[in-house]
Design an enzyme around this catalytic site. Structure first.
Site, mmCIF file in Angstrom:
data_model
loop_
_atom_site.group_PDB
_atom_site.id
_atom_site.type_symbol
_atom_site.label_atom_id
_atom_site.label_comp_id
_atom_site.label_asym_id
_atom_site.label_seq_id
_atom_site.Cartn_x
_atom_site.Cartn_y
_atom_site.Cartn_z
ATOM 1 N N GLU A 40 0.872 -1.137 -0.051
ATOM 2 C CA GLU A 40 0.057 0.100 -0.078
ATOM 3 C C GLU A 40 0.910 1.285 0.156
ATOM 4 O O GLU A 40 0.533 2.164 -0.579
ATOM 5 C CB GLU A 40 -0.890 0.128 1.284
ATOM 6 C CG GLU A 40 -1.919 1.110 1.164
ATOM 7 C CD GLU A 40 -2.979 0.908 0.049
ATOM 8 O OE1 GLU A 40 -3.057 1.847 -0.841
ATOM 9 O OE2 GLU A 40 -3.796 -0.193 0.021
ATOM 10 N N LYS A 116 4.811 4.349 -10.196
ATOM 11 C CA LYS A 116 3.594 4.413 -9.680
ATOM 12 C C LYS A 116 2.443 4.180 -10.652
ATOM 13 O O LYS A 116 1.479 3.275 -10.418
ATOM 14 C CB LYS A 116 3.330 5.602 -8.938
ATOM 15 C CG LYS A 116 4.245 5.866 -7.813
ATOM 16 C CD LYS A 116 4.173 6.873 -6.920
ATOM 17 C CE LYS A 116 5.225 7.357 -5.958
ATOM 18 N NZ LYS A 116 5.191 8.618 -5.294
ATOM 19 N N GLY A 214 6.284 11.512 2.716
ATOM 20 C CA GLY A 214 6.683 11.785 4.289
ATOM 21 C C GLY A 214 6.832 10.795 4.895
ATOM 22 O O GLY A 214 6.026 9.590 4.610
#
Length: 261
Positions: A40, A116, A214
């Protein structure tokens, strides 16, 4: 990872570059061994997008996945648009804040977004898509004049990852800067945030928005996978998903011309 799977270990990873090249072989190995393969955190940080594609929407037919999947480039383009700074200044600020690496090539040239896009396309269309086959154009050539010209036309420049099913049942996967109409929800996605649109035959248009970069958002996604794997292990089971396979309908996208979406 293949060796670990061979020993019966489940896998949790955020390594998008590896998955973009080897998701098919890893998925098939995990299926054979009856172990879990979760990733994920590999796409869009804390945004839950992998599970919806391979679980929630598996009974529907997805026609398009499109969005902003790289927080660094979105931060840079947003700074150029809202504050009028040039590309170099915006990149320097992104590096100072920790959004961009010392060597930002993977982000600003679109390679991260392309990896991605390959993962998302493979899941959405049950197809093995290799990163090398994704058309990729970054933002390093985008100037303040480009941003201003887009603004005059009622648009905002965004780096988009696009995977779509064409009318003749083929697949196009690409990453490139695009002019997004200001009225479109993607135009208002600011800073290091990510947003992904999914279009499907029955569910219609879905939007996923959240922090795409992040340490904390990534950790949240990783731990969600770890807990799921632990639960499955305690129950003596594993998730079973059909691994992506190479199919004839895949085709490499041609170079796009500047356009709005």
């Amino acid at each position: 990872m293949l060796k670990a799977i061979g020993h019966g270990a489940s896998i949790v990873t955020a390594n998008k570059a590896m998955l973009a090249d080897d998701l098919g072989s890893l998925s098939r190995a995990a299926e054979r061994q009856g172990v879990d393969l979760f990733y994920e955190a590999a796409v869009a940080g804390a945004i839950p997008i992998i599970r919806p594609l391979r679980e929630s929407l598996v009974g529907d037919e997805i026609t398009e996945v499109m969005g902003i999947v790289n927080g660094t480039t979105n931060f840079i383009l947003d700074k150029m648009s809202t504050e009028g700074v040039d590309f170099g200044e915006a990149l320097a600020e992104a590096q100072a804040l920790g959004y961009a690496e010392a060597d930002p090539t993977a982000d600003i040239e679109g390679h991260d977004a392309a990896a991605k896009a390959a993962i998302l396309a493979g899941l959405a269309f049950h197809t093995e898509v290799n990163r090398a086959e994704v058309f990729c154009e970054g933002i390093s050539h985008v100037t303040s004049a480009d941003i201003a010209a887009a603004d005059q036309m009622g648009c905002t420049v965004k780096l988009l990852a696009i995977a779509k099913l064409t009318d003749d049942d083929r697949i196009i996967v690409k990453v490139h800067p695009a002019m997004v109409a200001d009225k479109h929800p993607l135009a208002s996605v600011s800073g290091a945030y990510n947003a992904i649109f999914v279009n499907s035959r029955e569910a219609g248009e879905l939007m996923f928005l959240g922090q795409g970069a992040g340490g904390n958002p990534t950790a949240s996604a990783v731990m969600g996978d770890v807990v799921t794997v632990a639960r499955n292990r305690a129950r003596g089971t594993a998730a079973h998903f059909s691994p992506p396979t190479p199919v004839a309908r895949w085709r490499r996208s041609p170079s796009p011309s500047p356009s709005s979406t």
